[in-house]
Design an enzyme around this catalytic site. Structure first.
Site, PDB file in Angstrom:
ATOM      1  N   LYS A   1       0.868  -1.188   0.000  1.00 21.15           N
ATOM      2  CA  LYS A   1       0.000   0.000   0.000  1.00 21.15           C
ATOM      3  C   LYS A   1       0.903   1.236   0.000  1.00 21.15           C
ATOM      4  O   LYS A   1       1.423   1.628   1.031  1.00 21.15           O
ATOM      5  CB  LYS A   1      -0.886  -0.021   1.249  1.00 21.15           C
ATOM      6  CG  LYS A   1      -2.233   0.661   1.100  1.00 21.15           C
ATOM      7  CD  LYS A   1      -2.203   2.124   0.723  1.00 21.15           C
ATOM      8  CE  LYS A   1      -1.922   3.038   1.890  1.00 21.15           C
ATOM      9  NZ  LYS A   1      -1.799   4.457   1.477  1.00 21.15           N
TER      10      LYS A   1
ATOM     11  N   GLY B   1       6.510   5.919   8.006  1.00 25.46           N
ATOM     12  CA  GLY B   1       5.665   7.103   7.890  1.00 25.46           C
ATOM     13  C   GLY B   1       5.715   7.911   9.166  1.00 25.46           C
ATOM     14  O   GLY B   1       6.730   7.908   9.876  1.00 25.46           O
ATOM     15  N   SER B   2       4.602   8.566   9.472  1.00 25.05           N
ATOM     16  CA  SER B   2       4.575   9.475  10.619  1.00 25.05           C
ATOM     17  C   SER B   2       4.498   8.719  11.949  1.00 25.05           C
ATOM     18  O   SER B   2       4.069   7.558  12.002  1.00 25.05           O
ATOM     19  CB  SER B   2       3.381  10.413  10.496  1.00 25.05           C
ATOM     20  OG  SER B   2       2.193   9.668  10.563  1.00 25.05           O
TER      21      SER B   2
ATOM     22  N   GLY C   1       2.269   5.444  12.794  1.00 30.53           N
ATOM     23  CA  GLY C   1       3.089   4.308  13.229  1.00 30.53           C
ATOM     24  C   GLY C   1       2.596   3.739  14.558  1.00 30.53           C
ATOM     25  O   GLY C   1       2.465   2.529  14.725  1.00 30.53           O
TER      26      GLY C   1
ATOM     27  N   GLU D   1       8.997   2.369  11.092  1.00 25.05           N
ATOM     28  CA  GLU D   1      10.043   3.396  11.021  1.00 25.05           C
ATOM     29  C   GLU D   1       9.335   4.733  10.937  1.00 25.05           C
ATOM     30  O   GLU D   1       8.519   4.950  10.033  1.00 25.05           O
ATOM     31  CB  GLU D   1      10.912   3.199   9.767  1.00 25.05           C
ATOM     32  CG  GLU D   1      11.845   2.024   9.841  1.00 25.05           C
ATOM     33  CD  GLU D   1      12.874   2.135  10.951  1.00 25.05           C
ATOM     34  OE1 GLU D   1      13.151   3.263  11.415  1.00 25.05           O
ATOM     35  OE2 GLU D   1      13.383   1.085  11.372  1.00 25.05           O
TER      36      GLU D   1
ATOM     37  N   CYS E   1      13.404  11.618   6.746  1.00 31.65           N
ATOM     38  CA  CYS E   1      13.282  11.342   8.183  1.00 31.65           C
ATOM     39  C   CYS E   1      14.642  11.447   8.876  1.00 31.65           C
ATOM     40  O   CYS E   1      14.718  11.576  10.092  1.00 31.65           O
ATOM     41  CB  CYS E   1      12.605  10.013   8.449  1.00 31.65           C
ATOM     42  SG  CYS E   1      13.278   8.683   7.492  1.00 31.65           S
TER      43      CYS E   1
ATOM     44  N   GLN F   1       1.661  19.890   3.200  1.00 34.31           N
ATOM     45  CA  GLN F   1       3.014  19.971   3.756  1.00 34.31           C
ATOM     46  C   GLN F   1       3.482  21.429   3.795  1.00 34.31           C
ATOM     47  O   GLN F   1       4.097  21.863   4.770  1.00 34.31           O
ATOM     48  CB  GLN F   1       3.982  19.115   2.918  1.00 34.31           C
ATOM     49  CG  GLN F   1       5.387  19.045   3.467  1.00 34.31           C
ATOM     50  CD  GLN F   1       5.472  18.453   4.871  1.00 34.31           C
ATOM     51  OE1 GLN F   1       4.965  17.367   5.108  1.00 34.31           O
ATOM     52  NE2 GLN F   1       6.064  19.181   5.802  1.00 34.31           N
TER      53      GLN F   1
ATOM     54  N   GLU G   1       8.744  17.048  14.623  1.00 37.32           N
ATOM     55  CA  GLU G   1       9.276  16.939  13.263  1.00 37.32           C
ATOM     56  C   GLU G   1       8.490  17.857  12.329  1.00 37.32           C
ATOM     57  O   GLU G   1       7.260  17.800  12.289  1.00 37.32           O
ATOM     58  CB  GLU G   1       9.164  15.491  12.776  1.00 37.32           C
ATOM     59  CG  GLU G   1       9.860  15.269  11.453  1.00 37.32           C
ATOM     60  CD  GLU G   1       9.806  13.810  11.000  1.00 37.32           C
ATOM     61  OE1 GLU G   1       8.723  13.213  11.044  1.00 37.32           O
ATOM     62  OE2 GLU G   1      10.852  13.280  10.599  1.00 37.32           O
TER      63      GLU G   1
HETATM   64  P1  ADP Z   1       2.818  11.227   5.972  1.00 37.23           P
HETATM   65  O1  ADP Z   1       2.760  12.367   6.910  1.00 37.23           O
HETATM   66  O2  ADP Z   1       4.138  10.915   5.413  1.00 37.23           O
HETATM   67  O3  ADP Z   1       1.727  11.234   4.947  1.00 37.23           O
HETATM   68  P2  ADP Z   1       1.482   8.990   7.173  1.00 37.23           P
HETATM   69  O4  ADP Z   1       1.899   8.231   8.349  1.00 37.23           O
HETATM   70  O5  ADP Z   1       0.166   9.684   7.209  1.00 37.23           O
HETATM   71  O6  ADP Z   1       2.649   9.986   6.908  1.00 37.23           O
HETATM   72  O7  ADP Z   1       1.493   8.086   5.880  1.00 37.23           O
HETATM   73  C1  ADP Z   1       2.421   7.063   5.632  1.00 37.23           C
HETATM   74  C2  ADP Z   1       1.680   5.884   5.016  1.00 37.23           C
HETATM   75  O8  ADP Z   1       0.761   5.389   5.986  1.00 37.23           O
HETATM   76  C3  ADP Z   1       0.846   6.244   3.784  1.00 37.23           C
HETATM   77  O9  ADP Z   1       0.890   5.152   2.870  1.00 37.23           O
HETATM   78  C4  ADP Z   1      -0.541   6.376   4.366  1.00 37.23           C
HETATM   79  O10 ADP Z   1      -1.558   6.119   3.435  1.00 37.23           O
HETATM   80  C5  ADP Z   1      -0.530   5.294   5.412  1.00 37.23           C
HETATM   81  N1  ADP Z   1      -1.514   5.471   6.475  1.00 37.23           N
HETATM   82  C6  ADP Z   1      -1.991   6.628   6.992  1.00 37.23           C
HETATM   83  N2  ADP Z   1      -2.899   6.376   7.967  1.00 37.23           N
HETATM   84  C7  ADP Z   1      -3.002   5.027   8.084  1.00 37.23           C
HETATM   85  C8  ADP Z   1      -3.745   4.127   8.897  1.00 37.23           C
HETATM   86  N3  ADP Z   1      -4.589   4.572   9.837  1.00 37.23           N
HETATM   87  N4  ADP Z   1      -3.586   2.798   8.720  1.00 37.23           N
HETATM   88  C9  ADP Z   1      -2.725   2.334   7.790  1.00 37.23           C
HETATM   89  N5  ADP Z   1      -1.989   3.122   6.992  1.00 37.23           N
HETATM   90  C10 ADP Z   1      -2.108   4.438   7.114  1.00 37.23           C
END
Ligand code: ADP
Length: 476
Positions: free
Chosen positions: A172, A223-224, A228, A245, A279, A326, A378
């Site tokens: 995904k 991701g965030s 996470g 991560e 990151c 952003q 961050e």
């Molecule tokens: P960013 O700020 O980089 O967009 P996110 O953590 O929101 O960071 O996104 C990183 C990834 O996690 C993306 O692929 C996003 O679609 C996915 N994502 C965001 N929310 C969820 C969730 N609740 N469950 C699973 N995946 C998610």
């Protein structure tokens, strides 16, 4: 218009909604349309991966090695073209993007070799007439969730070991970079992977996030911090393997005895290249008193000369930030810093270029304290803070005073400080006279504290997450 569709059980499948993929260097340009999958389609992808698993997990390692090599070869051969697609949808410069595709290719080539090196152990039993063997099995179906800032490299460093060690995958990608994900999935699907072994589903994480975890054996996420944490919690509830991560607030310590040119180079590259959207970006520049003013002046001068423009234009050093959300976040933190009393010898401004885009020039905050919000959270933009400290001892203590622990750098010519820093920096990565960002593809990657959860990624250490140990007793 190219449709970035979903790959489920070996078929390209149209999803339920369509979302335009916008070029951040030219917001008039729609690169393609992402076709977002429904929760049911995610379940179909997981079912396809589950169905493909038994055969794939015990497939010949030479077959898997050949498939990974095929992927690597096509990535190498098409790195200019794929780099252009990446730069166009993400906004990093063409050179950075081509370099990233090359890195992804190298990762697939590395795991094409690792797959034939899977080894176990044979041990004597403490009981008579019994042998003990320790081997590794594939884990099962693995969900891979990735961010937009490295849309080839991060998927590569998760997908390559997952497939190498016999797992099947549901990938995904981030909403903002469906083109790179689609191109990578297309290559993987034509490289010889049996249907269902590798699946791609597009969608909004918050909407299909739960479906992505239902019925899988492991999830790996980058991701965030907020997402996470949610994923780690949900994975725990389902008792599945998880690796996350997340962010960083990476310190770069500059000591009085540093080579000024080296320190300035590390700071400017680490904090501002790729618009600070890494990151591992150096967002806290912790500088001792004796070099502070010279360092700030030199950084300021260097920042004034940076070329910020369309990611695809020759000569561009920094492209736009990735999207409006952003950009708004960066601007909000610029206001917060000023309200908190930081000085801005260089203050970020929105720039007009030949094409309309999210162009933001760098911000350098000075006279900041480590307790300010701008130094705790961050920002993920072209923004860095200088924190003035008395001496090395104060510098290392400020460096470690953060919820994060991904990368930590020091610029010094003293072996004593270099060694002390390497031993005491609370980070997964330490850098000596190097930017906090910029990593090799064949060694472990990961952090501590709120930056990472679970075992390391990449290199030979990746096997820990992507395999499960089996201990076999044999009566002979
Ligand atoms: P960013 O700020 O980089 O967009 P996110 O953590 O929101 O960071 O996104 C990183 C990834 O996690 C993306 O692929 C996003 O679609 C996915 N994502 C965001 N929310 C969820 C969730 N609740 N469950 C699973 N995946 C998610």
């Amino acid at each position: 218009m190219t449709q970035f569709r979903n790959l489920i059980g070996g078929e390209w499948v149209t999803g339920v909604t369509t979302v335009d993929n916008i070029n951040p260097s030219d917001t008039n340009e729609i690169i393609g349309q992402a076709s977002h999958a429904s929760a049911q389609q995610v379940a179909d992808a997981i079912a396809a991966a589950r169905h493909a698993f038994p055969k794939w997990s015990v497939s010949n390692t030479q077959l898997r090695s050949d498939i990974l090599s095929n992927i690597a070869n096509e990535l190498f051969a098409r790195k200019d073209e794929l780099g252009e697609l990446l730069a166009r949808e993400e906004g990093k410069t063409r050179a950075e993007a081509i370099g990233e595709v090359g890195r992804a290719a190298n990762i697939f080539r590395f795991f094409a070799s690792e797959v034939v090196r899977i080894r176990g152990e044979k041990m004597a039993s403490v009981r008579p007439g019994i042998d003990v063997e320790i081997s590794r099995d594939a884990v099962g179906v693995i969900t891979i969730i990735t961010p937009w800032n490295f849309p080839f490299a991060i998927p590569a460093w998760k997908i390559a070991p997952a497939l190498a060690f016999g797992n099947t995958v549901v990938f995904k990608p981030a909403e903002l970079t469906p083109g790179s994900a689609w191109a990578l999935a297309d290559i993987i699907s034509r490289a010889g992977t049996p249907p269902g072994v590798f699946n791609l589903v597009n969608g909004v994480g918050a909407e299909i996030g739960d479906a992505l975890l239902d019925g899988v054996d492991a999830v790996t996420f980058t991701g965030s911090v907020r997402t996470g944490r949610q994923i780690v919690d949900k994975a725990m509830g389902r008792m599945i393997r998880v690796q996350a991560e997340m962010g960083g607030k990476n310190p770069l310590v500059v000591v009085d005895d540093a080579d000024l040119d080296v320190a300035v180079g590390c700071a400017v590259d680490g904090a501002f290249f790729q618009a600070g959207q890494r990151c591992t970006a150096s967002s806290r520049l912790i500088v001792t008193e004796g070099i502070h003013d010279r360092f700030v002046n030199a950084v300021k001068e260097r920042l004034g000369k940076l070329v910020i423009d369309n990611a695809l234009k020759a000569g561009t050093q920094i492209g736009p930030v990735v999207d409006k959300r952003q950009l708004d976040q960066d601007m909000r933190y610029m206001d917060i810093g000023i309200k908190e009393g930081a000085q801005t010898p260089i203050k970020g401004e929105l720039l007009k270029r030949a094409t309309p885009g999210y162009y933001l020039s760098p911000t350098l905050f000075t006279e900041t304290t480590n307790q300010m919000q701008i130094n705790r959270e961050e920002i993920f933009g072209p923004v860095a803070s200088v924190i003035r400290v008395r001496d090395y001892e104060e510098a290392i203590s400020v460096a470690n005073d953060t919820p994060f622990g991904l990368s930590a750098g020091i610029c010094t010519t003293s072996q004593k400080y270099a060694r002390h820093f390497r031993m005491h920096a609370e980070a997964g990565l330490t850098m000596l006279n190097l930017a906090t960002a910029g990593l090799d593809y064949h060694v472990p990657f990961g952090g501590r504290k709120a930056s990472s959860y679970g075992v390391r990624e990449q290199g030979t250490y990746a096997i820990e997450f992507y395999t499960i140990v089996k201990t076999s007793y044999l009566s002979v």
